[in-house]
Design an enzyme around this catalytic site. Sequence first.
Site, PDB file in Angstrom:
ATOM      1  N   LYS A 121       0.963  -1.045  -0.183  1.00 15.06           N
ATOM      2  CA  LYS A 121       0.189  -0.061  -0.166  1.00 15.06           C
ATOM      3  C   LYS A 121       1.101   1.468  -0.142  1.00 15.06           C
ATOM      4  CE  LYS A 121      -4.695   1.524   2.434  1.00 15.06           C
ATOM      5  NZ  LYS A 121      -4.672   1.440   3.902  1.00 15.06           N
ATOM      6  N   SER A 160      -9.085   0.872   3.028  1.00 13.31           N
ATOM      7  CA  SER A 160      -8.348   1.455   1.879  1.00 13.31           C
ATOM      8  C   SER A 160      -7.988   0.436   1.451  1.00 13.31           C
ATOM      9  CB  SER A 160      -8.199   2.642   2.804  1.00 13.31           C
ATOM     10  OG  SER A 160      -7.445   2.753   3.645  1.00 13.31           O
ATOM     11  N   SER A 174     -10.450  -1.612   6.798  1.00 15.81           N
ATOM     12  CA  SER A 174      -9.428  -1.267   6.055  1.00 15.81           C
ATOM     13  C   SER A 174      -8.640  -2.324   5.465  1.00 15.81           C
ATOM     14  CB  SER A 174      -8.636  -0.187   5.955  1.00 15.81           C
ATOM     15  OG  SER A 174      -9.359   0.968   5.421  1.00 15.81           O
TER      16      SER A 174
END
Length: 471
Positions: free
Chosen positions: A81, A156, A180
């Site tokens: 990420k 996310s 997330s």
Amino acid sequence: MSPEPALMTLAEVARAIAMKQVSSHEVTRALLHRIAQWQPHLNAFMSIESEAALKAADAADAQLAKGEVRGPLHGVPLAHKDMYYDAGKVATCGSLIRRDFVPSVTSTALQRLKDAGQVRLGTLHLAEFAYGPTGHNAHYGPVRNPWNVAHITGGSSSGSGSAVAARLTYAALGSDTGGSIRFPAHFCGVTGLKTTVGRVSRAGAMPLSQSLDTVGPLARTAEDCALLLALIAGPDPEDSTTSQEPLSDYVAATKGSLKGLKIGVPASYYVDDLDGEVARVLDETIAVLKREGADIVKVELPDQRQLQAAAQLVLAVEAAAFHKRWMIERPQDYGPQTLMRLQNGLAVPAITYLEAMRWRGPALAAHNAATTGVDAVIAPASPVPAPTIEESDVGGGPDAPALLQRLALFTRPVNFLGLPSLTVPSGFTRSGLPVGMQLIGRSFDEATLLTIGAAFQRATDYHERLPKLPS
């Protein structure tokens, strides 16, 4: 061992490289080939560093040929990420504001994986500033679900879930502040571990909420999550909030049996108002766990709606505090959904925030009392399968706000309590969308969750199923 390197699990490919059954160069090239095929459909990567990755893979192969082994991930290509700082490399955090941000430090979790020998493939997409449950991003476009590109991945950690599901990376670091890691695991059909607050260092990871942020992996199996947790967990002088609680042998835990373990099924809230197919998968999952030797019992949990509301409030305030200066100086550089959520945090009175924080300890004590004698609680990760990108967008019609609220009902209480939770692929809807179940554990007892998850995966094949490349 899978005949195609890109389809191996993290544990399999690490062993294959170590035993020189396949080279890091071959493995990296295989992933880059899949990325070239899938990325135009998914938008999972923020950056793809093909040349640098192959160069690093060649260096790893040369080291191995000389008998030099960096660690358990020697030569294994991974992407993470794009909120984990890597000194000297851009970390966009999924935002316009940090589009050109080059950190001077490397995140502890990422550094530990680098020390273990990983090869950097690039960086993965995310919701703007890791603040969003769907995978929408006003600046860089939505990440798409490999099982059906019209549907969300969950956020996310959207790129992490999508890329792992499509076999574009063996695993990826995500972050979980309100769900997330667990959303993408559920919606994309991968395994995701939300760690206990304090189990993994957050140093050098973009902050969102100082009280709720956690670092953890998304991978194909519970064994893969265990391998990564073993590498990244533990105290860190750069993060004073990391715990001194002893670590377990997480990989060994994945070999354990369900016999003698007691798993609680909530009597309410997590079983109320479920989508019919999610309810069916929950029942089927409980049946498998029972067949494999687990003792299934009903548990009466404290009011989870209060926990959900408290988590939402704490997140709103702490996110707004971090973003206050940019909201004043650069409001036009936020996407509308992110800016709206951040501005909501400015309206919460300080006394309300403090009351929520003071309640956190008693709430955890009440949860522990309600789950005495239970090794884990099972619940859906979300009440619904992945909605479409269109219907869950900020302009998706009058039902969109209610849908967005509903997505996070089952994850935020766990964040407020700081507990660990493992989401595993548990079935599919009739239209072919994945459904995941989360196992909620006791503080710092990730090992038991990994035991249950791995045992479930030995008894099922949901984690092995592959999405098809869109035509």
